[in-house]
Design a protein around this motif. Structure first.
Motif, PDB file in Angstrom:
ATOM      1  N   GLU A 164      -3.883   5.423 -36.862  1.00 26.37           N
ATOM      2  CA  GLU A 164      -4.429   6.760 -36.610  1.00 26.37           C
ATOM      3  C   GLU A 164      -5.042   6.865 -35.222  1.00 26.37           C
ATOM      4  OE1 GLU A 164      -7.115   7.300 -39.845  1.00 26.37           O
ATOM      5  OE2 GLU A 164      -5.528   7.823 -41.258  1.00 26.37           O
ATOM      6  N   GLN A 165      -5.710   5.808 -34.756  1.00 22.69           N
ATOM      7  CA  GLN A 165      -6.293   5.831 -33.421  1.00 22.69           C
ATOM      8  C   GLN A 165      -5.217   5.825 -32.341  1.00 22.69           C
ATOM      9  OE1 GLN A 165      -9.064   2.597 -33.255  1.00 22.69           O
ATOM     10  NE2 GLN A 165     -10.628   3.701 -34.420  1.00 22.69           N
ATOM     11  N   ARG A 166      -4.159   5.060 -32.551  1.00 21.30           N
ATOM     12  CA  ARG A 166      -3.062   5.055 -31.562  1.00 21.30           C
ATOM     13  C   ARG A 166      -2.376   6.400 -31.486  1.00 21.30           C
ATOM     14  NH1 ARG A 166      -1.114  -0.614 -33.311  1.00 21.30           N
ATOM     15  NH2 ARG A 166      -0.469   0.638 -35.074  1.00 21.30           N
ATOM     16  N   SER A 167      -2.152   7.041 -32.649  1.00 20.86           N
ATOM     17  CA  SER A 167      -1.501   8.339 -32.620  1.00 20.86           C
ATOM     18  C   SER A 167      -2.427   9.420 -32.041  1.00 20.86           C
ATOM     19  CB  SER A 167      -1.038   8.742 -34.022  1.00 20.86           C
ATOM     20  OG  SER A 167      -2.127   8.935 -34.878  1.00 20.86           O
ATOM     21  N   LYS A 169      -4.580   8.839 -29.592  1.00 20.63           N
ATOM     22  CA  LYS A 169      -4.529   8.633 -28.158  1.00 20.63           C
ATOM     23  C   LYS A 169      -3.258   9.212 -27.550  1.00 20.63           C
ATOM     24  CE  LYS A 169      -7.483   4.573 -27.917  1.00 20.63           C
ATOM     25  NZ  LYS A 169      -7.562   3.144 -27.624  1.00 20.63           N
ATOM     26  N   LYS A 170      -2.157   9.127 -28.281  1.00 16.74           N
ATOM     27  CA  LYS A 170      -0.902   9.708 -27.798  1.00 16.74           C
ATOM     28  C   LYS A 170      -0.975  11.219 -27.780  1.00 16.74           C
ATOM     29  CE  LYS A 170       2.121   6.026 -29.367  1.00 16.74           C
ATOM     30  NZ  LYS A 170       3.207   5.673 -30.302  1.00 16.74           N
ATOM     31  N   PHE A 171      -1.703  11.778 -28.718  1.00 15.81           N
ATOM     32  CA  PHE A 171      -1.814  13.227 -28.821  1.00 15.81           C
ATOM     33  C   PHE A 171      -2.646  13.798 -27.689  1.00 15.81           C
ATOM     34  CE2 PHE A 171      -3.756  17.097 -30.633  1.00 15.81           C
ATOM     35  CZ  PHE A 171      -2.590  17.809 -30.846  1.00 15.81           C
TER      36      PHE A 171
END
Length: 172
Positions: A164-167, A169-171
């Motif tokens: 969830e944190q990686r997605s 950051k991508k957002f």
């Protein structure tokens, strides 16, 4: 959405294991309460609102398949999830002692509430027998399994948080 599906899957797997495999591995009719482990673990990791929802879902599963009254176990599991969720502020993934103590105390509370509401109101006042032969052995058996299951649930939760944190950051 991924968190929802994995949570539901872990609840269903725990319910299936509790009602099939651990019924065959019972000790004097005592079966560990995996639904308490799941409810308490997720409530401790995610907070009181998640604990209430997960507890209610676990309780409804037990009510539908084994309960005499629809909503009885759902209410008990929901309150346990809410109470354990209040300890979320002191959650540390490395610590296993506090979650284990919370799981044992929630299983003890569950057994005591079931005794009071299902037996005592029917004039069955032998609480000593029920404590020694049902509540304490179930709490010990549940604690032994929680030592194995809780770290697995922690790993699932931390990996979901990482995704969830990686997605996020991508957002951004």
């Amino acid at each position: 959405m991924r968190r929802f599906f994995i949570t539901v899957l872990s609840i269903l797997i725990s319910f299936i294991l509790q009602t099939t495999v651990f019924r065959a591995l019972d000790f004097s009719g005592i079966v560990p309460n995996l639904m308490i482990i799941v409810t308490s673990s997720y409530a401790f990791m995610r907070g009181d609102k998640s604990g209430m929802v997960i507890g209610m879902f676990c309780g409804f599963l037990v009510d539908i398949f084994f309960g005499s009254y629809l909503g009885f176990y759902a209410l008990i599991y929901m309150y346990i999830g809410f109470i354990i969720g209040k300890f979320n502020k002191i959650f540390f993934p490395e610590n296993i002692l506090l979650p284990l103590a919370l799981i044992v105390s929630s299983d003890f509370l569950f057994g005591f509430i079931c005794y009071v509401l299902l037996f005592m109101f029917r004039n069955k006042f032998d609480i000593g027998y029920y404590m020694i032969n049902v509540i304490f052995p179930e709490a010990v058996y549940t604690a032994l399994l929680a030592i194995v299951i809780y770290p697995v649930l922690i790993k699932i939760n931390t990996s979901l948080e990482d995704v969830e944190q990686r997605s996020a950051k991508k957002f951004v």
